[in-house]
Write a protein that holds these residues in place. Structure first.
Motif, PDB file in Angstrom:
ATOM      1  N   GLY A 284      -1.435  -5.835   1.590  1.00 38.31           N
ATOM      2  CA  GLY A 284      -0.602  -4.695   2.041  1.00 38.31           C
ATOM      3  C   GLY A 284       0.842  -4.699   2.858  1.00 38.31           C
ATOM      4  O   GLY A 284       1.420  -5.724   1.774  1.00 38.31           O
ATOM      5  N   THR A 285       1.170  -5.886   3.767  1.00 40.19           N
ATOM      6  CA  THR A 285       2.599  -6.348   4.313  1.00 40.19           C
ATOM      7  C   THR A 285       1.471  -7.325   5.084  1.00 40.19           C
ATOM      8  O   THR A 285       2.883  -7.604   6.203  1.00 40.19           O
TER       9      THR A 285
ATOM     10  N   GLN B 268       6.267  -8.976  -0.008  1.00 33.83           N
ATOM     11  CA  GLN B 268       5.995  -7.777  -0.754  1.00 33.83           C
ATOM     12  C   GLN B 268       6.803  -7.468  -2.051  1.00 33.83           C
ATOM     13  O   GLN B 268       6.223  -6.396  -2.501  1.00 33.83           O
TER      14      GLN B 268
HETATM   15  C1  LIG Z   1       4.079  -2.361  -0.563  1.00 39.51           C
HETATM   16  O1  LIG Z   1       2.770  -2.366  -0.791  1.00 39.51           O
HETATM   17  C2  LIG Z   1       1.547  -2.408   0.091  1.00 39.51           C
HETATM   18  C3  LIG Z   1       0.561  -1.596  -1.097  1.00 39.51           C
HETATM   19  O2  LIG Z   1       0.287  -2.863  -1.852  1.00 39.51           O
HETATM   20  C4  LIG Z   1       2.775  -1.283   1.757  1.00 39.51           C
HETATM   21  O3  LIG Z   1       1.086  -1.601   2.424  1.00 39.51           O
HETATM   22  C5  LIG Z   1       3.438  -2.287   1.799  1.00 39.51           C
HETATM   23  O4  LIG Z   1       3.886  -0.476   2.205  1.00 39.51           O
HETATM   24  C6  LIG Z   1       4.861  -2.196   0.594  1.00 39.51           C
HETATM   25  N1  LIG Z   1       5.896  -2.571   0.467  1.00 39.51           N
HETATM   26  C7  LIG Z   1       6.910  -2.608   0.873  1.00 39.51           C
HETATM   27  C8  LIG Z   1       7.940  -3.177   0.829  1.00 39.51           C
HETATM   28  O5  LIG Z   1       7.256  -1.371  -0.211  1.00 39.51           O
END
Ligand SMILES: *[C@@H]1O[C@H](CO)[C@@H](O)[C@H](O)[C@H]1NC(C)=O
Ligand SMILES: *[C@@H]1O[C@H](CO)[C@@H](O)[C@H](O)[C@H]1NC(C)=O
Length: 341
Positions: free
Chosen positions: A147-148, A178
């Motif tokens: 996730g994060t 991310q």
């Molecule tokens: C990236 O994806 C995850 C889920 O897989 C999510 O929790 C997270 O917020 C996303 N981060 C961004 C910056 O898009």
């Protein structure tokens, strides 16, 4: 090793219509291997695959990521690729330094140290994708990015808590990861799938042959069915008696050939008297629903090959008098013409 005569039969059987591995997915996997021999000597190498095709290679001795395929840049522009490469150059340097610092800080850690990192993504129809990032320390899975943030693997040693606290405290790194996992990776993979489509979807038909292995024990025979030269990788190979699957068929590993195709061996141990009627069946997407059947023709039973041979022989013998007649007739005709002239 003795190669027994074998026969290839194409069975136009639509029962087996669902070809193997038709809707194949192509996960993109990057592997980082870092070896630290001592406090001053280390190397980091990288590899990447799309499905079972290697796309990138990054040697420790090189500043740039090498393209293994002509389509390895996908649909990225030169600038996009340069930016990504610079990011990884900085990462490689700081990763090496961070591990060396960690060994100084954690007294129970000693060289040599092996760190492996596996990261990548898989894209699905629509805009869906799934990414992963796992790290192994001395061959044990110790942490993943979920996730994060980084999460400790259940089997990780207690000192990993410290590492995870440090890593998760770095907001910038977490955001970059991310972005790489959520956006860059799926975008690269969509481009690779498009640019590499002809090679990824290439269908190569397997060739197959039978041989006899070393006798596993007295009174038994080992039958080997070799299947080679196929692409893509998913394949179904089974020893059969009539329509009966021989559950004791043992499949080897699918091994790579030098030309990017694959090889597989299926073995069956049988009592010496039980080989009659056995055949090796091969199903593969390139065969378009047909089944390749190789009869073990060593038994008493007449195989279709023997039947074909006998039929051809009989036809040839039958045709001899006819040919002889024609020949005789021609001679007579010749004489006839000679007589006229
Ligand atoms: C990236 O994806 C995850 C889920 O897989 C999510 O929790 C997270 O917020 C996303 N981060 C961004 C910056 O898009
Ligand atoms: C797919 O996602 C990208 C960003 O990741 C977005 O720009 C694009 O509009 C999306 N496409 C569709 C069809 O949802």
């Amino acid at each position: 090793m003795r190669y027994l005569p074998c026969l290839l039969l194409w069975v136009f059987s639509r029962v087996w219509g669902q070809s193997e591995g038709q809707q194949e997915n192509f996960p993109f996997r990057c592997l980082q291997i870092s070896s630290f021999a001592n406090s001053s000597c280390s190397r980091t190498d990288g590899l990447a695959w799309l499905g079972d095709l290697q796309t990138h290679r990054w040697s420790n001795d090189s500043d740039t990521i090498s393209f293994v395929k002509p389509w390895s840049q996908g649909k990225f522009s030169h600038q996009q690729w340069e930016k990504l490469q610079r990011l990884f150059q900085v990462y490689r340097t700081s990763f090496t330094r961070d591990i060396q610092e960690l060994v100084k800080m954690v007294s129970i850690l000693h060289y040599p140290i092996e760190v492996q990192l596996s990261a990548g993504c898989e894209v699905y129809s629509g805009n869906a994708s799934e990414s992963f990032l796992h790290v192994a320390f001395q061959g044990e899975h110790v942490l993943s990015f979920q996730g994060t943030s980084f999460q400790k693997a259940p089997e990780a040693p207690p000192w990993m808590e410290l590492v995870i606290r440090v890593l998760n405290g770095d907001q910038g790194t977490r955001e970059t990861i991310q972005q790489l996992l959520n956006d860059t990776c799926p975008q690269l993979v969509r481009g690779l799938l498009e640019a590499g489509k002809p090679e990824l979807e290439k269908q190569e038909t397997p060739g197959a042959w039978l041989s006899k292995g070393l006798s596993p024990r007295p009174g038994h025979e080992q039958l080997l069915c070799h299947v080679s030269g196929f692409h893509p990788k998913p394949v179904w190979v089974m020893w059969m008696k009539g329509k009966q699957e021989q559950k004791s068929t043992r499949r080897g590993d699918i091994l790579p050939n030098a030309d990017g195709t694959w090889y597989l061996r299926a073995t069956l141990d049988v009592e010496a008297g039980e080989v009659a009627g056995l055949a090796c069946w091969v199903k593969h997407s390139s065969l378009k629903g047909q089944v390749m059947i190789l009869d073990w023709a060593g038994g008493r039973q007449l195989s279709a090959g023997a039947i074909f041979g006998i039929t051809a022989g009989v036809l040839f013998l039958l045709s001899c008098p006819v040919l002889y007649c024609v020949w005789k007739h021609r001679r007579r005709l010749c004489h006839f013409y000679q007589d006229i002239l």
